[in-house]
Design a protein around this motif. Sequence first.
Motif, PDB file in Angstrom:
ATOM      1  N   LEU A  19      27.438  27.462  66.037  1.00 63.15           N
ATOM      2  CA  LEU A  19      28.076  26.162  66.155  1.00 63.15           C
ATOM      3  C   LEU A  19      27.201  25.323  67.075  1.00 63.15           C
ATOM      4  CD1 LEU A  19      30.612  24.510  65.379  1.00 63.15           C
ATOM      5  CD2 LEU A  19      31.682  25.409  67.459  1.00 63.15           C
ATOM      6  N   ALA A  20      26.799  24.155  66.613  1.00 64.09           N
ATOM      7  CA  ALA A  20      25.915  23.294  67.385  1.00 64.09           C
ATOM      8  C   ALA A  20      26.495  21.892  67.478  1.00 64.09           C
ATOM      9  CB  ALA A  20      24.539  23.233  66.725  1.00 64.09           C
ATOM     10  N   ALA A  21      26.305  21.281  68.635  1.00 66.95           N
ATOM     11  CA  ALA A  21      26.735  19.903  68.855  1.00 66.95           C
ATOM     12  C   ALA A  21      25.498  19.074  69.200  1.00 66.95           C
ATOM     13  CB  ALA A  21      27.748  19.830  69.985  1.00 66.95           C
ATOM     14  N   THR A  22      25.362  17.954  68.507  1.00 66.81           N
ATOM     15  CA  THR A  22      24.305  16.998  68.795  1.00 66.81           C
ATOM     16  C   THR A  22      24.952  15.628  68.880  1.00 66.81           C
ATOM     17  OG1 THR A  22      23.826  16.495  66.480  1.00 66.81           O
ATOM     18  CG2 THR A  22      22.633  18.368  67.454  1.00 66.81           C
ATOM     19  N   ILE A  23      24.185  14.622  69.115  1.00 64.50           N
ATOM     20  CA  ILE A  23      24.734  13.260  69.161  1.00 64.50           C
ATOM     21  C   ILE A  23      25.375  12.901  67.818  1.00 64.50           C
ATOM     22  CG2 ILE A  23      24.062  10.843  69.309  1.00 64.50           C
ATOM     23  CD1 ILE A  23      22.344  11.549  71.620  1.00 64.50           C
ATOM     24  N   ALA A  24      24.887  13.477  66.740  1.00 63.51           N
ATOM     25  CA  ALA A  24      25.418  13.180  65.403  1.00 63.51           C
ATOM     26  C   ALA A  24      26.789  13.810  65.159  1.00 63.51           C
ATOM     27  CB  ALA A  24      24.438  13.656  64.335  1.00 63.51           C
ATOM     28  N   GLY A  25      27.120  14.908  65.854  1.00 64.78           N
ATOM     29  CA  GLY A  25      28.397  15.572  65.640  1.00 64.78           C
ATOM     30  C   GLY A  25      28.271  17.077  65.734  1.00 64.78           C
ATOM     31  N   LEU A  26      29.187  17.778  65.082  1.00 63.50           N
ATOM     32  CA  LEU A  26      29.176  19.236  65.065  1.00 63.50           C
ATOM     33  C   LEU A  26      28.596  19.757  63.763  1.00 63.50           C
ATOM     34  CD1 LEU A  26      32.633  20.380  66.480  1.00 63.50           C
ATOM     35  CD2 LEU A  26      30.432  20.384  67.632  1.00 63.50           C
ATOM     36  N   ARG A  27      27.900  20.873  63.873  1.00 59.73           N
ATOM     37  CA  ARG A  27      27.369  21.545  62.693  1.00 59.73           C
ATOM     38  C   ARG A  27      27.615  23.042  62.871  1.00 59.73           C
ATOM     39  NH1 ARG A  27      22.170  20.418  63.104  1.00 59.73           N
ATOM     40  NH2 ARG A  27      21.668  22.383  64.079  1.00 59.73           N
ATOM     41  N   TYR A  28      28.169  23.655  61.831  1.00 62.41           N
ATOM     42  CA  TYR A  28      28.344  25.100  61.822  1.00 62.41           C
ATOM     43  C   TYR A  28      27.434  25.654  60.752  1.00 62.41           C
ATOM     44  CZ  TYR A  28      30.331  29.735  61.221  1.00 62.41           C
ATOM     45  OH  TYR A  28      30.486  31.091  61.116  1.00 62.41           O
ATOM     46  N   GLN A  29      26.469  26.462  61.167  1.00 65.86           N
ATOM     47  CA  GLN A  29      25.524  27.096  60.248  1.00 65.86           C
ATOM     48  C   GLN A  29      25.939  28.548  60.105  1.00 65.86           C
ATOM     49  OE1 GLN A  29      23.029  25.291  58.813  1.00 65.86           O
ATOM     50  NE2 GLN A  29      22.696  27.048  57.498  1.00 65.86           N
ATOM     51  N   ALA A  30      26.615  28.847  59.004  1.00 67.57           N
ATOM     52  CA  ALA A  30      27.158  30.192  58.772  1.00 67.57           C
ATOM     53  C   ALA A  30      26.149  31.080  58.056  1.00 67.57           C
ATOM     54  CB  ALA A  30      28.423  30.093  57.928  1.00 67.57           C
ATOM     55  N   ASP A  31      26.388  32.382  58.150  1.00 66.97           N
ATOM     56  CA  ASP A  31      25.566  33.340  57.413  1.00 66.97           C
ATOM     57  C   ASP A  31      25.638  33.057  55.917  1.00 66.97           C
ATOM     58  OD1 ASP A  31      24.893  34.592  59.778  1.00 66.97           O
ATOM     59  OD2 ASP A  31      26.401  36.168  59.570  1.00 66.97           O
ATOM     60  N   LYS A  32      26.820  32.656  55.428  1.00 60.85           N
ATOM     61  CA  LYS A  32      27.019  32.269  54.032  1.00 60.85           C
ATOM     62  C   LYS A  32      27.016  30.748  53.972  1.00 60.85           C
ATOM     63  CE  LYS A  32      30.042  36.098  52.740  1.00 60.85           C
ATOM     64  NZ  LYS A  32      31.398  36.384  52.247  1.00 60.85           N
ATOM     65  N   ALA A  33      26.136  30.167  53.201  1.00 62.09           N
ATOM     66  CA  ALA A  33      25.991  28.709  53.149  1.00 62.09           C
ATOM     67  C   ALA A  33      27.304  28.003  52.802  1.00 62.09           C
ATOM     68  CB  ALA A  33      24.906  28.326  52.148  1.00 62.09           C
ATOM     69  N   GLY A  34      28.142  28.613  51.982  1.00 59.60           N
ATOM     70  CA  GLY A  34      29.396  28.001  51.567  1.00 59.60           C
ATOM     71  C   GLY A  34      30.390  27.806  52.698  1.00 59.60           C
ATOM     72  N   ASP A  35      30.202  28.506  53.801  1.00 56.32           N
ATOM     73  CA  ASP A  35      31.093  28.380  54.955  1.00 56.32           C
ATOM     74  C   ASP A  35      30.568  27.382  55.993  1.00 56.32           C
ATOM     75  OD1 ASP A  35      33.004  30.222  54.046  1.00 56.32           O
ATOM     76  OD2 ASP A  35      31.791  31.903  54.772  1.00 56.32           O
ATOM     77  N   SER A  36      29.368  26.874  55.803  1.00 55.18           N
ATOM     78  CA  SER A  36      28.768  25.927  56.740  1.00 55.18           C
ATOM     79  C   SER A  36      29.381  24.546  56.567  1.00 55.18           C
ATOM     80  CB  SER A  36      27.259  25.838  56.504  1.00 55.18           C
ATOM     81  OG  SER A  36      26.649  27.090  56.723  1.00 55.18           O
ATOM     82  N   PHE A  37      29.336  23.736  57.637  1.00 46.69           N
ATOM     83  CA  PHE A  37      29.801  22.353  57.548  1.00 46.69           C
ATOM     84  C   PHE A  37      29.141  21.499  58.618  1.00 46.69           C
ATOM     85  CE2 PHE A  37      32.753  24.045  60.720  1.00 46.69           C
ATOM     86  CZ  PHE A  37      32.842  23.018  61.634  1.00 46.69           C
ATOM     87  N   GLU A  38      29.191  20.201  58.404  1.00 48.04           N
ATOM     88  CA  GLU A  38      28.780  19.214  59.391  1.00 48.04           C
ATOM     89  C   GLU A  38      29.870  18.162  59.457  1.00 48.04           C
ATOM     90  OE1 GLU A  38      24.810  17.602  59.284  1.00 48.04           O
ATOM     91  OE2 GLU A  38      24.109  19.349  58.149  1.00 48.04           O
TER      92      GLU A  38
END
Length: 90
Positions: A19-38
């Motif tokens: 889970l990463a936070a940048t000025i743009a918002g939150l991003r979750y980079q999951a092991d399975k691409a289908g579970d990732s989101f921004e």
Amino acid sequence: DEQLDVAHKHGVGSCRGRLAATIAGLRYQADKAGDSFEAPFSSLEPLQVDYLNRNLRVKQRGGKTWNFTADSADALLTFQKAVEKAREKL
């Protein structure tokens, strides 16, 4: 920029990622691409931590909710505080 290795809790089971936070918002980079989101911060409610249950709740306004856990409740709380402090400045 804040980053945290977490597990995203599903209704049944979970997946691991970052889970990463940048000025743009939150991003979750999951092991399975289908579970990732921004998600931009403007679409998110304030992050909430349930310290005793080691849970970080991310809720999209009028939409989806994601629950994350980590090895340390302190890491979740530190992430949440840093993100909310930065959001106040945006």
